[in-house]
Write a protein that holds these residues in place. Sequence first.
Motif, PDB file in Angstrom:
ATOM      1  N   LEU A 285       0.681  -1.491  -0.099  1.00 10.10           N
ATOM      2  CA  LEU A 285       0.008   0.037  -0.035  1.00 10.10           C
ATOM      3  C   LEU A 285       0.773   1.255  -0.060  1.00 10.10           C
ATOM      4  O   LEU A 285       0.708   2.320  -0.920  1.00 10.10           O
ATOM      5  CB  LEU A 285      -0.914   0.011   1.322  1.00 10.10           C
ATOM      6  CG  LEU A 285      -1.954   1.235   1.415  1.00 10.10           C
ATOM      7  CD1 LEU A 285      -2.800   1.655   0.205  1.00 10.10           C
ATOM      8  CD2 LEU A 285      -2.643   1.165   2.800  1.00 10.10           C
ATOM      9  N   VAL A 286       1.827   1.380   1.015  1.00  7.51           N
ATOM     10  CA  VAL A 286       2.623   2.537   1.187  1.00  7.51           C
ATOM     11  C   VAL A 286       3.508   2.880  -0.286  1.00  7.51           C
ATOM     12  O   VAL A 286       3.729   3.762  -0.634  1.00  7.51           O
ATOM     13  CB  VAL A 286       3.626   2.404   2.169  1.00  7.51           C
ATOM     14  CG1 VAL A 286       4.691   3.802   2.311  1.00  7.51           C
ATOM     15  CG2 VAL A 286       2.667   2.518   3.445  1.00  7.51           C
ATOM     16  N   ALA A 287       4.170   1.714  -0.743  1.00  2.59           N
ATOM     17  CA  ALA A 287       4.987   1.610  -2.013  1.00  2.59           C
ATOM     18  C   ALA A 287       4.047   2.140  -3.182  1.00  2.59           C
ATOM     19  O   ALA A 287       4.437   3.032  -4.137  1.00  2.59           O
ATOM     20  CB  ALA A 287       5.434   0.304  -2.481  1.00  2.59           C
TER      21      ALA A 287
ATOM     22  N   ALA B 273       3.969  -4.895  -6.063  1.00  2.00           N
ATOM     23  CA  ALA B 273       2.975  -4.592  -5.165  1.00  2.00           C
ATOM     24  C   ALA B 273       1.692  -5.585  -5.376  1.00  2.00           C
ATOM     25  O   ALA B 273       1.316  -6.360  -4.272  1.00  2.00           O
ATOM     26  CB  ALA B 273       2.370  -3.307  -4.790  1.00  2.00           C
ATOM     27  N   ALA B 274       1.336  -5.613  -6.546  1.00  2.00           N
ATOM     28  CA  ALA B 274       0.123  -6.602  -6.865  1.00  2.00           C
ATOM     29  C   ALA B 274       0.507  -8.030  -6.547  1.00  2.00           C
ATOM     30  O   ALA B 274      -0.247  -8.892  -5.940  1.00  2.00           O
ATOM     31  CB  ALA B 274      -0.276  -6.037  -8.098  1.00  2.00           C
ATOM     32  N   LEU B 275       1.645  -8.386  -7.095  1.00  2.00           N
ATOM     33  CA  LEU B 275       2.314  -9.848  -6.887  1.00  2.00           C
ATOM     34  C   LEU B 275       2.540 -10.006  -5.426  1.00  2.00           C
ATOM     35  O   LEU B 275       2.080 -11.358  -4.915  1.00  2.00           O
ATOM     36  CB  LEU B 275       3.541  -9.863  -7.721  1.00  2.00           C
ATOM     37  CG  LEU B 275       3.293 -10.027  -9.279  1.00  2.00           C
ATOM     38  CD1 LEU B 275       4.545  -9.815  -9.989  1.00  2.00           C
ATOM     39  CD2 LEU B 275       2.386 -11.305  -9.418  1.00  2.00           C
ATOM     40  N   SER B 276       3.070  -9.115  -4.750  1.00  2.00           N
ATOM     41  CA  SER B 276       3.145  -9.512  -3.141  1.00  2.00           C
ATOM     42  C   SER B 276       1.823  -9.664  -2.544  1.00  2.00           C
ATOM     43  O   SER B 276       1.511 -10.552  -1.704  1.00  2.00           O
ATOM     44  CB  SER B 276       3.930  -8.301  -2.723  1.00  2.00           C
ATOM     45  OG  SER B 276       5.222  -8.264  -3.136  1.00  2.00           O
TER      46      SER B 276
ATOM     47  N   ALA C  71       8.040   4.251   3.806  1.00  2.00           N
ATOM     48  CA  ALA C  71       8.121   3.384   2.869  1.00  2.00           C
ATOM     49  C   ALA C  71       9.814   2.633   2.893  1.00  2.00           C
ATOM     50  O   ALA C  71       9.738   1.464   2.838  1.00  2.00           O
ATOM     51  CB  ALA C  71       8.174   3.971   1.478  1.00  2.00           C
ATOM     52  N   ILE C  72      10.586   3.264   3.443  1.00  2.00           N
ATOM     53  CA  ILE C  72      11.953   2.690   3.966  1.00  2.00           C
ATOM     54  C   ILE C  72      12.033   1.820   5.024  1.00  2.00           C
ATOM     55  O   ILE C  72      12.558   0.753   4.930  1.00  2.00           O
ATOM     56  CB  ILE C  72      12.851   3.952   4.106  1.00  2.00           C
ATOM     57  CG1 ILE C  72      13.082   4.847   2.846  1.00  2.00           C
ATOM     58  CG2 ILE C  72      14.211   3.482   4.553  1.00  2.00           C
ATOM     59  CD1 ILE C  72      13.839   6.217   3.211  1.00  2.00           C
TER      60      ILE C  72
ATOM     61  N   VAL D 107       1.289   4.121  -3.001  1.00  2.00           N
ATOM     62  CA  VAL D 107       0.939   5.510  -2.851  1.00  2.00           C
ATOM     63  C   VAL D 107       2.266   6.452  -2.987  1.00  2.00           C
ATOM     64  O   VAL D 107       2.220   7.620  -3.784  1.00  2.00           O
ATOM     65  CB  VAL D 107       0.287   5.807  -1.481  1.00  2.00           C
ATOM     66  CG1 VAL D 107       0.368   7.210  -1.118  1.00  2.00           C
ATOM     67  CG2 VAL D 107      -0.954   5.203  -1.184  1.00  2.00           C
ATOM     68  N   TYR D 108       3.472   5.756  -2.610  1.00  2.00           N
ATOM     69  CA  TYR D 108       4.522   6.594  -2.981  1.00  2.00           C
ATOM     70  C   TYR D 108       4.910   6.499  -4.384  1.00  2.00           C
ATOM     71  O   TYR D 108       5.359   7.565  -4.898  1.00  2.00           O
ATOM     72  CB  TYR D 108       5.839   5.769  -2.231  1.00  2.00           C
ATOM     73  CG  TYR D 108       7.039   6.573  -2.146  1.00  2.00           C
ATOM     74  CD1 TYR D 108       7.177   7.546  -1.139  1.00  2.00           C
ATOM     75  CD2 TYR D 108       7.941   6.618  -3.209  1.00  2.00           C
ATOM     76  CE1 TYR D 108       8.527   8.391  -1.232  1.00  2.00           C
ATOM     77  CE2 TYR D 108       8.998   7.272  -3.506  1.00  2.00           C
ATOM     78  CZ  TYR D 108       9.460   8.300  -2.375  1.00  2.00           C
ATOM     79  OH  TYR D 108      10.501   9.031  -2.585  1.00  2.00           O
ATOM     80  N   ALA D 109       4.671   5.609  -5.230  1.00  2.00           N
ATOM     81  CA  ALA D 109       5.034   5.641  -6.609  1.00  2.00           C
ATOM     82  C   ALA D 109       3.914   6.681  -7.273  1.00  2.00           C
ATOM     83  O   ALA D 109       4.339   7.346  -8.201  1.00  2.00           O
ATOM     84  CB  ALA D 109       4.925   4.280  -7.273  1.00  2.00           C
ATOM     85  N   VAL D 110       2.545   6.678  -6.897  1.00  2.00           N
ATOM     86  CA  VAL D 110       1.559   7.322  -7.879  1.00  2.00           C
ATOM     87  C   VAL D 110       1.149   8.664  -7.376  1.00  2.00           C
ATOM     88  O   VAL D 110       0.803   9.386  -8.207  1.00  2.00           O
ATOM     89  CB  VAL D 110       0.387   6.607  -8.028  1.00  2.00           C
ATOM     90  CG1 VAL D 110       0.595   5.212  -8.764  1.00  2.00           C
ATOM     91  CG2 VAL D 110      -0.600   6.151  -6.706  1.00  2.00           C
ATOM     92  N   VAL D 111       1.464   9.176  -5.998  1.00  2.00           N
ATOM     93  CA  VAL D 111       1.309  10.375  -5.671  1.00  2.00           C
ATOM     94  C   VAL D 111       2.460  11.046  -5.276  1.00  2.00           C
ATOM     95  O   VAL D 111       2.909  11.010  -3.904  1.00  2.00           O
ATOM     96  CB  VAL D 111       0.221  10.353  -4.218  1.00  2.00           C
ATOM     97  CG1 VAL D 111      -0.023  11.649  -3.929  1.00  2.00           C
ATOM     98  CG2 VAL D 111      -0.946   9.293  -4.738  1.00  2.00           C
TER      99      VAL D 111
END
Length: 159
Positions: free
Chosen positions: A27-29, A136-139, A46-47, A31-35
């Motif tokens: 979830l955080v990854a 993220a989807a695969l995880s 994220a870290i 959000v970090y990637a798209v916002v």
Amino acid sequence: MFDQINGMPVHALVLHAAVVFVPLLALVAVVYAVVPRWRPKIGWAAILLAVAAPVTAFVAMESGEKLYDRLVASGMTGPALEKIDAHSGFGTMTFYFTLALGVATLVMTFLTLRTTTKRLPRAADVLLAVVVLALAALSGYYVFRTGDSGAQAVWGTTS
């Protein structure tokens, strides 16, 4: 180390950490990637999750292997063992995809949280976002399949 704590299987104690941290990382990854405007606010999360989620998935996987060995040594065979084998395969995939997501998230955060005015090229930012979204989807998929197959192995099917 991964076998038991005070007679309780470590797997039963740590699997819940992976069930929480892996979806949180996904979830955080995402959000970090798209916002991008939220990156300064959630970069620290994220870290931390990029490190914690793969570690908990690894400990759950290793402790599951110890529990499996204990069950086989006690004489377990047949359909129950086949269910546990399937669960083990999903758990291994969960670890590998979570590790890849953690690495991709760390790469993205370190490349985008720079204090200099030079920004990451747009194409690289988009490519990293796509990689993070896919991982993220695969995880998320594999942590769900692992949990479901584990629950089915322990509690049985209702259908």
